[in-house]
Design a protein around this motif. Structure first.
Motif, PDB file in Angstrom:
ATOM      1  N   UNK A  26       0.837  -1.218   0.000  1.00 18.77           N
ATOM      2  CA  UNK A  26       0.000   0.000   0.000  1.00 18.77           C
ATOM      3  C   UNK A  26       0.866   1.260   0.000  1.00 18.77           C
ATOM      4  N   UNK A  29       2.014   1.823  -3.511  1.00 19.34           N
ATOM      5  CA  UNK A  29       0.924   2.293  -4.391  1.00 19.34           C
ATOM      6  C   UNK A  29       0.636   3.768  -4.106  1.00 19.34           C
ATOM      7  N   UNK A  32       3.109   5.901  -5.576  1.00 18.69           N
ATOM      8  CA  UNK A  32       3.251   5.736  -7.021  1.00 18.69           C
ATOM      9  C   UNK A  32       4.604   5.159  -7.429  1.00 18.69           C
ATOM     10  N   UNK A  37       2.322  -3.588  -9.042  1.00 18.24           N
ATOM     11  CA  UNK A  37       1.039  -3.402  -9.718  1.00 18.24           C
ATOM     12  C   UNK A  37      -0.112  -3.547  -8.722  1.00 18.24           C
TER      13      UNK A  37
ATOM     14  N   UNK B 347      -4.883   5.148 -14.212  1.00 19.60           N
ATOM     15  CA  UNK B 347      -4.445   4.018 -13.392  1.00 19.60           C
ATOM     16  C   UNK B 347      -5.537   3.784 -12.340  1.00 19.60           C
ATOM     17  N   UNK B 349      -6.193   0.962 -10.703  1.00 18.44           N
ATOM     18  CA  UNK B 349      -5.946  -0.049  -9.673  1.00 18.44           C
ATOM     19  C   UNK B 349      -6.089   0.629  -8.314  1.00 18.44           C
TER      20      UNK B 349
END
Lengths: 107, 414
Positions: A26, A29, A32, A37, B347, B349
């Protein structure tokens, strides 16, 4: 505050300061970080948040569960002894730095 | 703060239990809301990180962060009291609870591991070429017809064929699976007229599905047979295996059909986005992800508190139902840039169209694969898609999609 270091396949290195308990997938993500993925968002279904733990980090986390083991057999890049799914990794208390290396590919 | 909305029915009213929490009077299951829920979601998100829904006596979360917080804390917000409005701890469910959806760890962990294996990316890879061949046949047929129905000719037909085959149920009678799934998803909401009518019209669907899930009626090597193999290996009981085949079918068909229809409708309404996909069919995977975010198939379900707790500063009692609006989280401007813009280059996701955490959809990888293959095939062969008239929306308490979508497709010139 602990730091997670992400070593990208192209040699780039990114440090992120996090709270104890932060999830390694997390955090990547939210920041970035390319190379993670995490298509399933942490449900342990997709095997696209694969990382390699650097030696000093290996003993820090809880053991690989049966479900994670199943998914690790599905990773796109080579499965190594230090392979983990970053969605299953939460930064424990008492650790200064977590270092993970990202694979060349996730799909 | 109080909002008045047009109401369909009114059964009972609750007083807001805590000062400072917005108490809303609208019915999230009213036809007007289901037709276009997004303005209501915005209203809920703006009213606060947690709101009270008077009509049902439940709290609701509609912002991205609060939805994620609830879904990733299964110890506090459990599933074993049912993921619908009915509290299985205190009321009678309409059917026996599902041993994966409506159960908590450690029981959940065991069942989930079986699905993780059967539906793993590695297992799914073996199905790719079969799925691709079917998609080609169906898209070719659409092109031949010229004027076709996007739902009947692709969104319905493709999953019924490839997913039905992958599970291994008899080809004859698969249409019974759709009303059964409709029932399951209506049951996540209140026992309203929509639910009762659906239950009354189930007809032979329950009988068909019960029979189809028996071991002797399943093809060898399908997901269904593999669930029974897991029972032979002692991972689950044989009775559980039958139930899990049923769960696989009810969870995996209507939803995928609706997702594909939602993809077609949004690509039809946004020719610029269709052009991006058509000119680069490798965008299919990202496109299906954006469809899941922008026009989620699953809209809402419940969790139930296992203890006294606090959510967004609000004290909750034990056994409190919390309505979780994942489709609203996917449109929250606190998380997404221009969330009301359908953008296949985004994006997407991190969207919670499949839920999140340990109960995140177990079939999400095969659902993505079906969607990706159908869209990639369409984008490879078709030049333009044009919606002919308004697609027919299907009304269900918790899932949203279309039952008919007249459209014109033209072939790519090679």
């Amino acid at each position: 505050m602990p730091t997670i270091t992400y070593l990208l396949a192209d040699g780039t290195k990114t440090d992120i300061k996090v709270d104890v308990g932060a999830n390694v997938m997390r955090t990547a993500i939210d920041a970035d970080i390319p190379g993670i993925v995490a298509e399933c968002g942490g449900a342990a279904m997709c095997a696209t948040c694969h990382v390699y733990l650097e030696p000093e980090t290996e003993s820090v986390f809880t053991a690989i569960s049966d479900v994670e083991e199943e998914m690790l057999e599905c990773v796109a890049d080579d499965r190594q002894p230090e392979s983990r799914l970053s969605c299953q990794l939460n930064v424990p208390a008492g650790v200064d730095r977590i270092t993970v290396r990202l694979p060349k590919t996730q799909s | 703060m109080k909002f008045q909305q047009q109401q369909e029915t009114r059964s009972h009213s609750y007083k807001v239990p805590v000062d400072g929490v917005a108490s809303l009077d609208f019915d999230p299951y009213a036809a007007a809301v289901l037709r276009d829920p997004y303005p209501y979601y915005e209203m809920m998100r703006d009213a606060g990180p947690i709101v009270w829904l008077e009509r049902y006596g439940v709290y609701a979360v509609a912002r991205y962060d609060s939805v994620r917080n609830v879904l990733t804390d299964p110890e506090t917000y459990c599933s074993s009291a049912g993921v619908g409005l009915t509290n299985f701890h205190t009321e009678e469910p309409w059917r026996q609870p599902s041993i994966i959806l409506e159960v908590d760890p450690p029981e959940h962990t065991k069942t989930r591991a079986v699905f993780t294996r059967i539906l793993s990316p590695r297992a799914l890879k073996k199905l790719t070429s079969t799925f691709e061949a079917q998609a080609e046949l169906m898209v070719d047929r659409m092109i031949e017809k010229g004027v076709c129905d996007g739902v009947k000719d692709l969104a319905d037909a493709f999953p019924i064929k490839v997913f039905g085959d992958a599970v291994g149920v008899p080809a004859e009678g698969r249409e019974h699976l759709l009303p059964y799934g409709d029932m399951v998803f209506n049951a996540f909401g209140p026992a309203n007229d929509r639910f009762n009518e659906c239950l009354a019209n189930l007809g032979p669907a329950t009988e068909w599905i019960t029979k189809a899930c028996q071991r002797e009626n399943l093809t060898p090597n399908g997901f269904g047979a593999e669930l029974y193999d897991a029972a032979d290996a002692g991972d689950i009981s044989h009775e559980d295996a039958g139930m899990l085949v049923r769960t696989t079918l009810s969870a995996g068909l209507d939803t995928t059909i609706f997702t594909m229809g939602n993809a077609l409708v949004n690509l039809g309404r946004n020719p610029d986005q269709w052009a991006l996909l058509r000119d680069d069919p490798t965008r299919a995977r990202a496109t299906i992800e954006e469809v899941l975010r922008f026009d989620s198939t699953f809209h809402s379900f419940y969790r139930t508190t296992t203890r006294e707790t606090e959510l967004e500063g609000v004290p909750l009692k034990k056994e409190q139902k919390v309505l979780v609006f994942i489709a609203s989280a996917n449109r929250d401007p606190r998380h997404w840039v221009e969330p009301d813009h359908f953008d296949v280059t985004r994006k997407a996701t991190g969207n919670m169209g499949f839920g999140a955490g340990i109960h995140g959809c177990a079939g999400q990888m095969i659902a993505r694969m079906e969607g990706e293959i159908a869209l990639r095939t369409l984008a490879s062969k078709v030049e333009s898609i044009e919606l002919l008239g308004e697609p027919v929306l299907h009304f269900n308490n918790t899932v949203r999609g279309y039952t008919s979508m007249p459209m014109r497709v033209t072939a790519k010139r090679h």
